[in-house]
Structure formats: C-alpha cells, structure tokens
Enzyme design. Structure first.
Site, PDB file in Angstrom:
ATOM      1  CE1 TYR A 280      -3.304   2.781   0.442  1.00 48.56           C
ATOM      2  CE2 TYR A 280      -2.810   2.798   3.034  1.00 48.56           C
ATOM      3  CZ  TYR A 280      -3.496   3.097   1.742  1.00 48.56           C
ATOM      4  OH  TYR A 280      -4.416   4.267   2.079  1.00 48.56           O
ATOM      5  CE1 TYR A 283      -1.335   2.583   6.454  1.00 45.24           C
ATOM      6  CE2 TYR A 283      -1.489   0.369   6.011  1.00 45.24           C
ATOM      7  CZ  TYR A 283      -2.136   1.289   6.327  1.00 45.24           C
ATOM      8  OH  TYR A 283      -3.102   1.276   7.133  1.00 45.24           O
TER       9      TYR A 283
END
Length: 355
Positions: A280, A283
């Site tokens: 992701y 992150y």
C-alpha cells in the site's frame, strides 16, 4: 466507506495542479493522462495539487459503530479465521477491520493476544444486528455494543478517538500523540490458515507494542478496474495487512523495532500476494527500494513501483516522462521519468531488457 463507494481517489471529478512550468491547471487543461496519474499515483511526483473536487455520496442520518474485542482465551484464532472468509463479502454498508495487539491479563504480566473488531455501518443498530446475525453471528454482537451516531462522529470514532470526542478534533493541525514507527504492508487474496495465525501470535509476543491491522476490501473495490486509477489492489483482494511497531523515545534501540517488523513481514511471505508482492503506497516502505536523489533509476524504482501500482507503474512512468522529464518533482519513492535516450512508449520493453 471504501467497501460501498471505493477510495477517495475513485470519487475525484476535478483537481487543480501547479506543474513544473508553474502553470495552474484544472482537469481539462492538464489532460486525462495527468488527471489519471495524480489520483493515487505517488503524491509529489507530478506537481503540486492545490485543490480536489470530490463527488459527494449519500449517507444515512444514523450510522452505527462498535468495537468488540476477543482474546486468545475467548477463541480469537478461530474467530479471525472466520472473519477472513466473510469480511470481503459482507453487506457493503458494513466495514469491519481487525486490530491485533498484545495485552497483559494478570498482575504477574501474563500476556495474551487481543483481536478488536472495529466497525462502521451505514444504518441503525437494529438493521446492523440483523446483518450480523445473518453474516457473522460468531462475533456475538449485542445491542449494548452498538453506538448509534451520525456520519461525522463515526469518522471521529473510527479515527481512534474516545467516545463523545467532538468532531472539531479533526481540525487540529498538531498531532499531540507523536511517536516514531516502522510500518510494512501486504495484501491477502486467500485466508491465512489458523496454524499460520498461531505462528503470527508468537511473533507478536516477541515485541513490546506491536500492532497488526487487517482491513477488508470487497464491495465496490471489486467492481472498479485495476487500471481505472493508479491504485490496482481491486478484485480478488480479501484484505490489506499493516504490520506496525512504534516507540516514543528517539534514543531508544530503534533497530529492534525495525527488525521485528521485517521479521513478521518475512514470516507472512507464504500467505500473501505474489509476483509482485503488493504493498500500500500510503504506508511508504523504504525497504522496497529508494530513489537516489536526482539520479532516479527506472529499473530500481520498478521494485517499489510495481509493488504499489502493479502494471500501472509503467503508465505512471509514461506520464512522468511527458510532464516532468527532468524529474524536478521527486522524493525517495517518486515515479521516475524514462532515461533521456528512451522514447515514450518503451517502458515495458526497457524494464524487460534490464531484468
């Protein structure tokens, strides 16, 4: 509510961006390629976005939230395995993530694992209880667990603030709970077996303040094409995983926290997405690779680029080469332009020749 309406990026209908030439462009002026790229394609790679125009979506007057926590002694392992089987298939009005931590259960310091089912439902408590009774009765949700509120207050609750915190807290510009942390992420396309979860618990017991979060997908996320925006983690993704270790003191032994996060990430390799192992982008994980100041490399950037964006990475490179060929807008994991000698349209052939 990503399961009903998708991501914020999926609902952007216009934007204003300052490009490398200092021009302020709207969607029409920037063109559809750049408009596609800025909706989730590595912020800061293409210019400075000064405004978003977002399509609003309807929400009911009553929104219900709850948090139900189960420990190992209360059957947390079997319950989490069950959640994995149904979380992406639940009513699209219902979002249930799982926050996994350690906790002391006695004055002698005996530790256990807690799994907290943190949820928001677009509807009242009575309808939620019917949905849960049909889809996830194993959690044992009761009316006393449910908090009926409105949309904005549900957002405050889901952000981790205490019950009855006024929504004005969302306007604060200073984070009073500042901490240092290391995070890594994964995507799961199948359920993680109970035996593997038990191994994960052992890893959590090795850390002082670990956190693992399972965030469900499904619903609208399955209905949007992988290429509609740069965000590709769509159909077939059951849930996203966050591995997190935090600390308060800058002088603390930082390596133990970082190493723990990497160890858990390594342990989970057999149970998550592959080729590429997806991650992701929000992150940001520098373990996946980094650009080197202004000397960015398309080949090196493809390591993190394909994890975050899969095949959309090549289209992002195409857009970058067109709008910022000298790589003025850059950071550790920004999208690189093609080398000067390369022409547009040769991204895939170039990476294949260097692999």
């Amino acid at each position: 509510m990503l399961r009903k309406y998708g991501l914020a990026a999926d609902n952007v209908v216009d934007a204003h961006i300052i490009d490398v030439h200092g021009r302020l462009l709207d969607r029409k002026a920037m063109g559809e390629d750049l408009f596609w790229a800025i909706r989730g394609g590595a912020g800061g790679s293409f210019g400075i976005v000064t405004a978003w125009k977002v399509k609003l979506v309807p929400v009911p007057s009553a929104v219900t939230v709850f948090t139900v926590t189960k420990t190992l002694e209360q059957g947390a392992t079997k319950l989490l395995y069950r959640w994995q089987q149904i979380a992406d298939k639940l009513d699209e009005d219902l979002f249930i993530r799982v926050q996994i931590q350690t906790a002391n259960v006695s004055s002698q310091g005996k530790r256990t694992i807690t799994t907290s089912y943190n949820a928001a439902f677009l509807g009242d408590a009575n309808r939620l209880l019917q949905v849960m009774k049909h889809s996830f009765p194993e959690l044992g949700l009761t009316r006393q667990d449910c908090i009926e509120t409105n949309w904005i207050n549900s957002t405050v609750y889901m952000s981790g603030f205490a019950k009855n915190t006024p929504p004005e807290v969302l306007l604060q510009r200073i984070n009073m709970d500042r901490a240092y942390f290391k995070g890594k992420s994964d995507y799961a396309r199948k359920s993680i077996p109970e035996k593997a979860l038990e191994g994960l618990w052992e890893k959590l017991f090795e850390a002082e303040s670990p956190l693992v979060v399972f965030t469900p997908y499904g619903g609208m996320m399955n209905q949007i094409s992988e290429s509609q925006t740069p965000f590709p983690h769509r159909k077939g993704t059951k849930f996203m995983i966050l591995y997190w270790s935090s600390w308060q003191d800058a002088t603390e032994n930082v390596a133990k926290h970082i190493n723990w996060t990497r160890k858990v990430y390594s342990y989970m390799t057999p149970y998550v997405s592959k080729n590429p192992r997806e991650a992701y982008a929000n992150y940001r994980d520098l373990d996946l690779g980094m650009n080197r100041n202004s000397n960015t490399s398309f080949v090196e950037a493809s390591a993190f680029g394909t994890s975050y964006f899969k095949d959309n990475f090549y289209r992002l490179v195409h857009v970058k080469t067109k709008v910022d060929p000298d790589n003025f807008f850059r950071h550790e994991q920004s999208i690189p332009p093609l080398p000067k000698q390369m022409g547009l349209g040769n991204e895939v052939e170039f990476i294949s020749s260097k692999a």
